[in-house]
Design a protein around this motif. Structure first.
Motif, PDB file in Angstrom:
ATOM      1  N   ASN A   1      50.744  34.084 -11.795  1.00 51.49           N
ATOM      2  CA  ASN A   1      50.947  33.055 -12.822  1.00 51.49           C
ATOM      3  C   ASN A   1      52.431  32.840 -13.089  1.00 51.49           C
ATOM      4  N   ALA A   2      53.198  33.931 -13.154  1.00 55.11           N
ATOM      5  CA  ALA A   2      54.648  33.817 -13.395  1.00 55.11           C
ATOM      6  C   ALA A   2      55.321  33.033 -12.274  1.00 55.11           C
ATOM      7  N   ILE A   3      54.801  33.168 -11.063  1.00 54.79           N
ATOM      8  CA  ILE A   3      55.354  32.423  -9.917  1.00 54.79           C
ATOM      9  C   ILE A   3      54.920  30.958  -9.993  1.00 54.79           C
ATOM     10  N   LYS A   4      53.614  30.726 -10.121  1.00 60.30           N
ATOM     11  CA  LYS A   4      53.079  29.365 -10.033  1.00 60.30           C
ATOM     12  C   LYS A   4      53.543  28.455 -11.166  1.00 60.30           C
ATOM     13  N   TYR A   5      53.731  29.019 -12.363  1.00 56.26           N
ATOM     14  CA  TYR A   5      54.096  28.191 -13.518  1.00 56.26           C
ATOM     15  C   TYR A   5      55.580  28.304 -13.849  1.00 56.26           C
ATOM     16  N   ASN A   6      56.371  28.707 -12.897  1.00 54.20           N
ATOM     17  CA  ASN A   6      57.811  28.844 -13.067  1.00 54.20           C
ATOM     18  C   ASN A   6      58.475  27.510 -12.736  1.00 54.20           C
ATOM     19  N   ARG A   7      59.793  27.505 -12.737  1.00 54.24           N
ATOM     20  CA  ARG A   7      60.527  26.305 -12.332  1.00 54.24           C
ATOM     21  C   ARG A   7      61.098  26.536 -10.941  1.00 54.24           C
ATOM     22  N   LYS A   8      61.272  25.478 -10.184  1.00 56.63           N
ATOM     23  CA  LYS A   8      61.802  25.588  -8.822  1.00 56.63           C
ATOM     24  C   LYS A   8      63.162  26.285  -8.869  1.00 56.63           C
ATOM     25  N   GLY A   9      63.342  27.269  -7.997  1.00 53.25           N
ATOM     26  CA  GLY A   9      64.590  28.029  -7.961  1.00 53.25           C
ATOM     27  C   GLY A   9      64.652  29.138  -8.997  1.00 53.25           C
ATOM     28  N   GLY A  10      63.559  29.364  -9.699  1.00 48.28           N
ATOM     29  CA  GLY A  10      63.522  30.384 -10.747  1.00 48.28           C
ATOM     30  C   GLY A  10      63.315  31.780 -10.194  1.00 48.28           C
ATOM     31  N   SER A  11      63.046  32.703 -11.099  1.00 43.18           N
ATOM     32  CA  SER A  11      62.842  34.085 -10.674  1.00 43.18           C
ATOM     33  C   SER A  11      61.728  34.749 -11.481  1.00 43.18           C
ATOM     34  N   VAL A  12      61.154  35.774 -10.865  1.00 37.77           N
ATOM     35  CA  VAL A  12      60.174  36.633 -11.514  1.00 37.77           C
ATOM     36  C   VAL A  12      60.612  38.060 -11.250  1.00 37.77           C
TER      37      VAL A  12
END
Length: 195
Positions: free
Chosen positions: A123-134
């Motif tokens: 979920n943290a990956i899919k609902y993140n912003r492009k170029g973001g991080s988890v």
């Protein structure tokens, strides 16, 4: 119910895989692509079936846990291996912060703990912003507890939506987005954690 739903789905997937690898079929590229679509959709449907059945088990009180010593570091590393390609697809940097000098063994159901980690991090990956991080971090709180943090750079969730976060089939406005999901992953995760 599990058998009745999974058996036909496994047959569809199995025969599709046989068609793909059978060298005597001489499938053209368009047919190969169509088989890929069947496999992708079939695997997605199988995941949905599993999620719905898990939710039904938890809600009916029939979910059983197999408690045993579980190496949390190993489970986190395994989860990273599975989710790294998805993170790359979403242009997300996935980092693990672990102090390998510490022994992180939990008394838990390995399968369910892996499922919890997978649901939270995916979920943290899919609902993140492009170029973001988890970032997944793990530390001992005391002699009896381990804390696992999943930290992301997504947009966040409003206070009014946070109340609905664990309601089954609620996707907080992402129902018609290109993000795969059913809205029950976090519901199951919450129920498993409480178990």
């Amino acid at each position: 119910m599990s058998h009745e739903l999974r058996t036909p789905m496994n047959a569809v997937l199995g025969f599709t895989q046989i068609l793909k690898v059978d060298p005597e079929n001489n499938l053209n590229p368009a047919q190969q692509e169509q088989l890929d679509h069947i496999l992708t959709a079939g695997n997605h449907l199988l995941e949905l079936i599993s999620e719905v059945l898990d939710l039904a088990k938890v809600e009916s009180g029939t979910m059983t846990l197999n408690l045993e010593p579980a190496n949390v570091f190993t489970l986190i590393e395994e989860m990273k291996e599975i989710l790294q390609p998805i993170a790359e697809e979403y242009d997300i940097r996935l980092s693990i912060v672990l102090d390998s000098s510490l022994s992180m063994t939990a008394w838990a159901d390995k399968l369910r703990l892996r499922q919890i980690l997978y649901n939270l991090v995916s979920n943290a990956i899919k609902y993140n912003r492009k170029g973001g991080s988890v970032t997944v971090a793990c530390k001992p709180l005391n002699r009896e507890s381990i804390q696992v943090d999943v930290i992301d750079t997504g947009l966040g969730i409003s206070a009014e939506d946070q109340i609905k976060l664990f309601e089954p089939f609620v996707r907080l406005g992402k129902e018609h987005s290109d993000v795969d999901g059913t809205g029950i992953g976090l519901t199951v995760t919450k129920e498993l954690i409480e178990l």
